[in-house]
Write a protein that holds these residues in place. Sequence first.
Motif, short mmCIF file in Angstrom:
data_model
loop_
_atom_site.label_atom_id
_atom_site.label_comp_id
_atom_site.label_asym_id
_atom_site.label_seq_id
_atom_site.Cartn_x
_atom_site.Cartn_y
_atom_site.Cartn_z
N ARG A 65 -3.17 13.30 -4.67
CA ARG A 65 -1.84 14.09 -4.57
C ARG A 65 -2.08 15.32 -5.54
NH1 ARG A 65 3.41 11.74 -6.02
NH2 ARG A 65 4.31 13.64 -4.84
N LEU A 66 -3.46 15.95 -5.53
CA LEU A 66 -3.78 16.99 -6.24
C LEU A 66 -3.05 18.31 -5.58
CD1 LEU A 66 -7.65 16.35 -6.45
CD2 LEU A 66 -5.92 16.22 -8.42
N THR A 67 -2.49 19.14 -6.24
CA THR A 67 -2.17 20.44 -5.85
C THR A 67 -2.83 21.62 -6.09
OG1 THR A 67 -0.80 20.80 -7.76
CG2 THR A 67 0.35 19.35 -6.31
N SER A 111 0.96 -1.11 -0.08
CA SER A 111 0.22 -0.02 0.06
C SER A 111 1.01 1.27 0.10
CB SER A 111 -0.95 0.02 1.22
OG SER A 111 -1.81 -0.97 1.12
N PHE A 112 2.05 1.05 0.89
CA PHE A 112 2.78 2.33 0.95
C PHE A 112 3.70 2.63 -0.35
CE2 PHE A 112 6.85 4.20 2.33
CZ PHE A 112 6.52 5.75 2.53
N VAL A 113 4.07 1.62 -0.93
CA VAL A 113 4.59 1.84 -2.37
C VAL A 113 3.78 2.21 -3.48
CG1 VAL A 113 5.73 0.46 -4.23
CG2 VAL A 113 6.42 0.06 -1.75
N GLN A 114 2.56 1.70 -3.29
CA GLN A 114 1.26 2.12 -4.35
C GLN A 114 0.98 3.65 -4.16
OE1 GLN A 114 -3.18 1.38 -4.56
NE2 GLN A 114 -2.19 -0.12 -3.79
N HIS A 115 1.07 4.12 -3.02
CA HIS A 115 0.72 5.61 -2.74
C HIS A 115 2.04 6.40 -3.25
CE1 HIS A 115 -2.13 4.40 0.81
NE2 HIS A 115 -2.41 4.03 -0.17
N LEU A 116 3.09 6.14 -3.07
CA LEU A 116 4.27 6.85 -3.63
C LEU A 116 4.47 6.88 -5.13
CD1 LEU A 116 7.30 5.63 -1.27
CD2 LEU A 116 5.86 7.69 -1.00
N SER A 117 3.74 5.87 -5.75
CA SER A 117 3.76 5.83 -7.25
C SER A 117 2.62 6.68 -7.86
CB SER A 117 3.52 4.43 -7.66
OG SER A 117 2.19 4.03 -7.25
N VAL A 118 1.91 7.31 -6.95
CA VAL A 118 0.71 8.18 -7.63
C VAL A 118 1.37 9.28 -8.15
CG1 VAL A 118 -1.40 9.35 -7.12
CG2 VAL A 118 -1.12 7.01 -6.25
N PRO A 119 1.13 9.82 -9.29
CA PRO A 119 1.76 11.08 -9.70
C PRO A 119 1.19 12.36 -9.00
CG PRO A 119 1.23 9.68 -11.73
CD PRO A 119 0.66 9.27 -10.26
N VAL A 120 1.85 13.47 -9.13
CA VAL A 120 1.43 14.81 -8.81
C VAL A 120 0.24 15.00 -9.53
CG1 VAL A 120 1.74 17.06 -8.66
CG2 VAL A 120 3.40 15.69 -7.94
N ASP A 121 -0.90 15.87 -9.10
CA ASP A 121 -2.09 16.11 -9.60
C ASP A 121 -3.07 14.87 -10.21
OD1 ASP A 121 -1.93 18.78 -9.49
OD2 ASP A 121 -0.50 19.21 -11.45
N THR A 122 -2.95 13.91 -9.11
CA THR A 122 -3.86 12.58 -9.49
C THR A 122 -4.50 12.39 -8.17
OG1 THR A 122 -2.09 11.64 -11.00
CG2 THR A 122 -3.61 10.37 -9.96
#
Length: 266
Positions: A227-229, A143-154
């Motif tokens: 990870r929306l900005t 789950s942690f690795v999955q979260h880190l892989s989400v791009p910015v503005d996603t």
Amino acid sequence: MDRRGECNRAVVVYVAEFDQGVKLGRRPGADRDAKKLHRTLSKLGFKVELHKDLSSDEIYQLFVKESRRPVKDCFLAVLSSHGEEGCVFGADGKPVWLSRIYRCLDNDCMEKKAKLFLIQACRGHELDDGVEVDSVSDTRESSFVQHLSVPVDTAVMFATAPGYGAFMHPLGSVFLRTFCTLLEEKGNRNLELTRLMTRLSHSVAYTFQAKGRGLEGKKEMPCLLTRLTREVFPFAEPGKDGGAAGLSATSLVGSENARKRTPSIS
């Protein structure tokens, strides 16, 4: 569609029936979900493509191709299949790792575009009784690795919380049906994305209750990862009354309009 020919795009990838020999059950409601998504999103100006019963490799190849195609403001991807935490299954029964799908969209073509994933799949085998708890002890590395892989503005909206099952009915899934129902109500279309997802969570959590032997009273609680900005309005009708009037799907709200928040660490 703007004068350059670009438009917001939606890709719906779903498995209704697995290949012969794969020990995963049919999903008779998946076709209904796909048709409803196509109808609802098309009315909101999205160019929608449906992809049914693809293998795991075909799903990866699809997202590599989609990541290089032009998009106006927003790219929406729906993945609907059986799944486990961190993956969904292709029609061949092989896992499609979500982290790899997310990374496909982490490129120059998709930079500064709003990207939304809707994941209709189980994330484990637990069933939700609707009981509040103080903490969750099963924090998996995947789950942690999955979260880190989400791009910015996603933003990624899961039908259910980590470790739990998601319900599918022959008439369609409660998660995707509710999503479409909300968008069919004009008052919801102009909502900022995270507010819309909050309404989706509330509707599913408080109005749905499973029926049937062994499932009576079980609940489902969607889960949002973002990870929306910026504040985004992907389903808004430009120029109409509402909070999104005059804003594009990825309008960054100016400081004069942003609500002040006191920083905190939890």
